[in-house]
Design a protein around this motif. Structure first.
Motif, mmCIF file in Angstrom:
data_model
loop_
_atom_site.group_PDB
_atom_site.id
_atom_site.type_symbol
_atom_site.label_atom_id
_atom_site.label_comp_id
_atom_site.label_asym_id
_atom_site.label_seq_id
_atom_site.Cartn_x
_atom_site.Cartn_y
_atom_site.Cartn_z
ATOM 1 N N VAL A 168 0.866 2.389 -7.281
ATOM 2 C CA VAL A 168 0.905 1.658 -6.018
ATOM 3 C C VAL A 168 1.176 0.188 -6.316
ATOM 4 O O VAL A 168 0.553 -0.392 -7.207
ATOM 5 C CB VAL A 168 -0.447 1.775 -5.275
ATOM 6 C CG1 VAL A 168 -0.410 1.042 -3.955
ATOM 7 C CG2 VAL A 168 -0.836 3.226 -5.079
ATOM 8 N N LEU A 169 2.085 -0.394 -5.561
ATOM 9 C CA LEU A 169 2.372 -1.824 -5.650
ATOM 10 C C LEU A 169 2.113 -2.418 -4.278
ATOM 11 O O LEU A 169 2.699 -1.979 -3.290
ATOM 12 C CB LEU A 169 3.829 -2.056 -6.057
ATOM 13 C CG LEU A 169 4.280 -3.510 -6.163
ATOM 14 C CD1 LEU A 169 3.597 -4.199 -7.341
ATOM 15 C CD2 LEU A 169 5.795 -3.580 -6.316
ATOM 16 N N MET A 170 1.216 -3.392 -4.221
ATOM 17 C CA MET A 170 0.861 -4.028 -2.955
ATOM 18 C C MET A 170 1.065 -5.523 -3.087
ATOM 19 O O MET A 170 0.716 -6.108 -4.113
ATOM 20 C CB MET A 170 -0.586 -3.710 -2.606
ATOM 21 C CG MET A 170 -0.821 -2.240 -2.444
ATOM 22 S SD MET A 170 -2.536 -1.888 -2.111
ATOM 23 C CE MET A 170 -2.422 -0.179 -1.674
ATOM 24 N N ALA A 171 1.620 -6.117 -2.043
ATOM 25 C CA ALA A 171 1.941 -7.542 -2.095
ATOM 26 C C ALA A 171 1.242 -8.295 -0.977
ATOM 27 O O ALA A 171 1.044 -7.777 0.119
ATOM 28 C CB ALA A 171 3.445 -7.736 -1.977
ATOM 29 N N CYS A 172 0.894 -9.521 -1.290
ATOM 30 C CA CYS A 172 0.323 -10.435 -0.315
ATOM 31 C C CYS A 172 0.700 -11.845 -0.765
ATOM 32 O O CYS A 172 0.328 -12.257 -1.873
ATOM 33 C CB CYS A 172 -1.188 -10.262 -0.237
ATOM 34 S SG CYS A 172 -1.972 -11.170 1.099
ATOM 35 N N GLU A 173 1.487 -12.502 0.064
ATOM 36 C CA GLU A 173 2.004 -13.830 -0.248
ATOM 37 C C GLU A 173 2.803 -13.777 -1.549
ATOM 38 O O GLU A 173 3.731 -12.998 -1.651
ATOM 39 C CB GLU A 173 0.880 -14.859 -0.248
ATOM 40 C CG GLU A 173 0.224 -14.979 1.124
ATOM 41 C CD GLU A 173 -0.923 -15.940 1.170
ATOM 42 O OE1 GLU A 173 -1.167 -16.661 0.181
ATOM 43 O OE2 GLU A 173 -1.585 -15.982 2.213
ATOM 44 N N ARG A 174 2.453 -14.550 -2.556
ATOM 45 C CA ARG A 174 3.246 -14.622 -3.795
ATOM 46 C C ARG A 174 2.682 -13.767 -4.924
ATOM 47 O O ARG A 174 3.053 -13.951 -6.086
ATOM 48 C CB ARG A 174 3.348 -16.073 -4.276
ATOM 49 C CG ARG A 174 4.016 -17.028 -3.332
ATOM 50 C CD ARG A 174 5.492 -16.944 -3.267
ATOM 51 N NE ARG A 174 6.145 -17.133 -4.544
ATOM 52 C CZ ARG A 174 7.421 -16.891 -4.743
ATOM 53 N NH1 ARG A 174 8.167 -16.451 -3.767
ATOM 54 N NH2 ARG A 174 7.964 -17.075 -5.915
ATOM 55 N N PHE A 175 1.797 -12.835 -4.597
ATOM 56 C CA PHE A 175 1.200 -12.005 -5.634
ATOM 57 C C PHE A 175 1.334 -10.533 -5.301
ATOM 58 O O PHE A 175 1.355 -10.150 -4.133
ATOM 59 C CB PHE A 175 -0.282 -12.355 -5.826
ATOM 60 C CG PHE A 175 -0.486 -13.695 -6.450
ATOM 61 C CD1 PHE A 175 -0.511 -13.840 -7.827
ATOM 62 C CD2 PHE A 175 -0.620 -14.824 -5.658
ATOM 63 C CE1 PHE A 175 -0.674 -15.084 -8.410
ATOM 64 C CE2 PHE A 175 -0.782 -16.072 -6.230
ATOM 65 C CZ PHE A 175 -0.812 -16.203 -7.609
ATOM 66 N N CYS A 176 1.411 -9.724 -6.351
ATOM 67 C CA CYS A 176 1.400 -8.270 -6.225
ATOM 68 C C CYS A 176 0.268 -7.727 -7.075
ATOM 69 O O CYS A 176 -0.041 -8.275 -8.137
ATOM 70 C CB CYS A 176 2.704 -7.658 -6.731
ATOM 71 S SG CYS A 176 4.099 -7.916 -5.662
ATOM 72 N N GLY A 177 -0.298 -6.650 -6.598
ATOM 73 C CA GLY A 177 -1.297 -5.931 -7.365
ATOM 74 C C GLY A 177 -0.840 -4.497 -7.544
ATOM 75 O O GLY A 177 -0.197 -3.923 -6.659
ATOM 76 N N CYS A 178 -1.155 -3.931 -8.687
ATOM 77 C CA CYS A 178 -0.765 -2.561 -9.013
ATOM 78 C C CYS A 178 -2.020 -1.745 -9.303
ATOM 79 O O CYS A 178 -2.941 -2.232 -9.956
ATOM 80 C CB CYS A 178 0.090 -2.521 -10.276
ATOM 81 S SG CYS A 178 1.386 -3.737 -10.397
ATOM 82 N N LEU A 179 -2.019 -0.516 -8.835
ATOM 83 C CA LEU A 179 -3.030 0.478 -9.202
ATOM 84 C C LEU A 179 -2.285 1.700 -9.697
ATOM 85 O O LEU A 179 -1.247 2.060 -9.135
ATOM 86 C CB LEU A 179 -3.867 0.900 -7.994
ATOM 87 C CG LEU A 179 -4.871 -0.060 -7.404
ATOM 88 C CD1 LEU A 179 -5.495 0.562 -6.153
ATOM 89 C CD2 LEU A 179 -5.943 -0.412 -8.407
ATOM 90 N N ALA A 192 -3.393 -4.115 -12.318
ATOM 91 C CA ALA A 192 -2.731 -5.290 -12.883
ATOM 92 C C ALA A 192 -2.284 -6.187 -11.737
ATOM 93 O O ALA A 192 -2.123 -5.728 -10.599
ATOM 94 C CB ALA A 192 -1.533 -4.879 -13.733
ATOM 95 N N TRP A 193 -2.088 -7.452 -12.050
ATOM 96 C CA TRP A 193 -1.635 -8.446 -11.076
ATOM 97 C C TRP A 193 -0.395 -9.123 -11.626
ATOM 98 O O TRP A 193 -0.250 -9.281 -12.835
ATOM 99 C CB TRP A 193 -2.695 -9.528 -10.874
ATOM 100 C CG TRP A 193 -4.001 -9.034 -10.369
ATOM 101 C CD1 TRP A 193 -4.995 -8.451 -11.108
ATOM 102 C CD2 TRP A 193 -4.474 -9.067 -9.038
ATOM 103 N NE1 TRP A 193 -6.052 -8.129 -10.310
ATOM 104 C CE2 TRP A 193 -5.763 -8.503 -9.026
ATOM 105 C CE3 TRP A 193 -3.935 -9.529 -7.844
ATOM 106 C CZ2 TRP A 193 -6.510 -8.383 -7.871
ATOM 107 C CZ3 TRP A 193 -4.691 -9.413 -6.700
ATOM 108 C CH2 TRP A 193 -5.961 -8.839 -6.717
ATOM 109 N N VAL A 194 0.469 -9.558 -10.735
ATOM 110 C CA VAL A 194 1.640 -10.328 -11.155
ATOM 111 C C VAL A 194 2.006 -11.307 -10.046
ATOM 112 O O VAL A 194 1.930 -10.973 -8.860
ATOM 113 C CB VAL A 194 2.834 -9.403 -11.513
ATOM 114 C CG1 VAL A 194 3.319 -8.619 -10.321
ATOM 115 C CG2 VAL A 194 3.966 -10.181 -12.134
#
Length: 182
Positions: free
Chosen positions: A68-79, A142-144
């Motif tokens: 899963v890739l989720m985005a909010c503003e300038r960041f993405c989080g992955c599970l 993870a975060w990016v």
């Protein structure tokens, strides 16, 4: 998101559809962290449901990989759990953001086999984590930070087993050029 069912066609479809439907119902978050927390809770519930369904159907396992890739503003989080992947193509460079939960990945991490040996290893399709596989679902995270022109690719092992990273990078480079020209 990508959910790749396992355990045979019918039960694999059931598992992957349940993952996708459940995550699709998540509410818009106040923050990326809260969205990832909600996704984690939802996947734990799906895990419980799949274990119960396997017992009801009297089958060994009904499961699915998930990424899963989720985005909010300038960041993405992955599970993720399993061997479905997220790649980031940035500045003409391909990076795998996830680490496969598989026997061959464990062997590679311990230095017992090379990446080339992993491709043809007898256990190359043996995953060590999946939704519905065990009573305790372990998800990595993870975060990016997102940069302009980033391209994310989410895929199952159906793609990553067929194409090597340089081939994937080549396809994404074409997509990047097309996007830049538009």
């Amino acid at each position: 998101m990508v959910a790749d069912g396992m355990g045979g066609h019918a039960v694999g479809d059931y598992a992957s559809n349940l993952v996708v439907e459940t995550l699709s119902r998540l509410a818009l978050p106040h923050s990326l962290e809260s969205l990832l927390d909600e996704a984690r809770i939802a996947l734990q519930e799906v895990n419980r449901e799949l274990l119960e369904e396997a017992a009801r159907r009297q089958v060994r396992r009904i499961g699915s990989t998930v990424v899963v890739l989720m985005a909010c503003e300038r960041f993405c989080g992955c599970l993720w759990a399993g061997d479905s992947r997220i790649y980031l193509y940035r500045d003409a460079h391909l990076t795998q953001l996830t680490r496969d939960h598989s026997r061959v990945e464990e062997l590679k991490a311990r230095g017992l086999i090379t990446a080339e040996e992993a491709v043809h290893h007898p256990a190359h399709n043996t995953i060590t984590r999946a939704v519905g596989a065990n009573t305790a679902l372990e998800l990595d995270q993870a975060w990016v930070e997102v940069a302009d022109a980033d391209i994310f690719l989410l895929c199952s092992d159906g793609l990553s087993n067929e194409l090597r990273d340089p081939e994937i990078a080549s396809v994404l480079a074409c997509a990047a050029r097309a996007a830049a020209a538009a």
